[in-house]
Design an enzyme around this catalytic site. Sequence first.
Site, PDB file in Angstrom:
ATOM      1  N   LYS A 135     -46.638 -69.169  84.842  1.00 45.02           N
ATOM      2  CA  LYS A 135     -45.948 -69.640  86.041  1.00 45.02           C
ATOM      3  C   LYS A 135     -45.282 -68.487  86.796  1.00 45.02           C
ATOM      4  CE  LYS A 135     -44.987 -74.054  83.746  1.00 45.02           C
ATOM      5  NZ  LYS A 135     -46.012 -74.900  84.376  1.00 45.02           N
ATOM      6  N   CYS A 146     -45.680 -84.485  83.110  1.00 44.06           N
ATOM      7  CA  CYS A 146     -45.052 -84.335  81.788  1.00 44.06           C
ATOM      8  C   CYS A 146     -43.553 -84.637  81.863  1.00 44.06           C
ATOM      9  CB  CYS A 146     -45.286 -82.938  81.214  1.00 44.06           C
ATOM     10  SG  CYS A 146     -47.009 -82.585  80.860  1.00 44.06           S
ATOM     11  N   GLN A 171     -39.560 -72.881  85.792  1.00 42.46           N
ATOM     12  CA  GLN A 171     -39.633 -72.932  87.252  1.00 42.46           C
ATOM     13  C   GLN A 171     -38.612 -72.012  87.914  1.00 42.46           C
ATOM     14  OE1 GLN A 171     -42.124 -74.411  88.562  1.00 42.46           O
ATOM     15  NE2 GLN A 171     -42.790 -75.553  86.754  1.00 42.46           N
ATOM     16  N   ASP A 226     -34.485 -74.225  79.913  1.00 42.10           N
ATOM     17  CA  ASP A 226     -35.903 -74.107  80.239  1.00 42.10           C
ATOM     18  C   ASP A 226     -36.001 -73.460  81.608  1.00 42.10           C
ATOM     19  OD1 ASP A 226     -38.481 -74.477  81.169  1.00 42.10           O
ATOM     20  OD2 ASP A 226     -38.517 -76.643  80.884  1.00 42.10           O
ATOM     21  N   HIS A 280     -38.775 -81.915  81.155  1.00 40.14           N
ATOM     22  CA  HIS A 280     -40.200 -81.854  80.825  1.00 40.14           C
ATOM     23  C   HIS A 280     -40.381 -82.297  79.381  1.00 40.14           C
ATOM     24  CE1 HIS A 280     -44.113 -79.935  79.970  1.00 40.14           C
ATOM     25  NE2 HIS A 280     -44.294 -79.831  81.279  1.00 40.14           N
TER      26      HIS A 280
END
Length: 407
Positions: free
Chosen positions: A228, A365, A205, A202, A125
């Site tokens: 999220k 992104c 998700q 990261d 991202h």
Amino acid sequence: MNLSFPLAARIPAALDVRDQFPGIGDWAYLDTAATAQKPQAVIDAIARAYGPDYATVHRGVYARSANMTERYEAARETVGRFIGARADEIIFTRGATEGINLIAQSWGNANIAAGDRILLTQLEHHSNIVPWRLLADRTGAHIDVAPLTPDGAIDTPALIALLTPRTKIVAIAHVSNVLGGIADVPTIAAAAHAAGAKLLVDGCQAAPRLALDMAALGADFYVLSGHKLYGPTGIGILWARADLLAAMPPWQGGGAMIESVAFDCVTYAAPPLRFEAGTPHIVGAVALAAAVDWVEAIGVERIHAHETRLLAEARAALAGDNRLILHGPADSAGILSFSLDGVHPHDIGTILDEGGVAIRAGHHCAQPLMAWLGVPATARASFGAYSNADDVDKLVTGMKRVRKIFG
């Protein structure tokens, strides 16, 4: 092409939580990877925190302020428990983007110099590219990019082969926001450490879908975003090992992050407060804890299994069109990106919206990944705990209409 599919009969009713989400109703909301809808428990926590419970934290000597301080710090404990970490290793941020910028500007400025190397992957991202590009431009460091496997997963052996003694940090997505592939974090962590590098992950998700344990993963830094994870916007967390936090300088100055201030000398608070300058997002932290409680009550493994079943059925139904390309690994985590030959994803998104189906259309992104895929954009359907067989039915019916309109 035949897109009819007996979805309702073939998907077990693993989860039935849709009535807890007042923002959905009959809407086929398939944009959870962008932001999750909020359960009533989180909405109630926000209303209470802004209403009868509201007060500032860490400063007031009156009872309500003390109570709110307890709730704020309890939220840190809750998030720590959720990811298998100590509370004093949890820093509240505005989101994962701010967490990555914090590491790049604090740890990065102190540890990365000209000639050093930063290792990313092709699927990151922008939030896990741009902060490192800024750091590289400031310091003269070099960015290396690990390739992907043919199906769009991180090529772990190729990534490991790029590690050098000058590699200072590896920064990867745990789960791709476009393709849904799951990185082999423990293997990458072990290889990074063997080369003398740190690992940032990261987890935006991953956190809503995978059980997390920082010790088992072996990362040095981990970021996630509250919105999220069925929580509010404007709140996220950075986790880092306590020894790393203790050695990192502040990245912002202000109230709450100090021990003492004079014009000729400032001493700073210990982590995590050292990295939380100013009045924090009090309500955001409290509501994030409520979201974590909600997810834990359902069970993140159940949520992942539920999304996986829906995703498999959607892939099977959509695979019947030879003009439609399904991107990413077949076992992706709750995320399905696709392209239809001759039809721009924005047109797909617009037509699906007319049928009450919300997907994401664009580069997500992740422009370097789009270049790798050879497309300017993709359509992306992403599932959540509240998704159901009817949502997939509506997606499949909507794609039949798209194909009919465009011949």
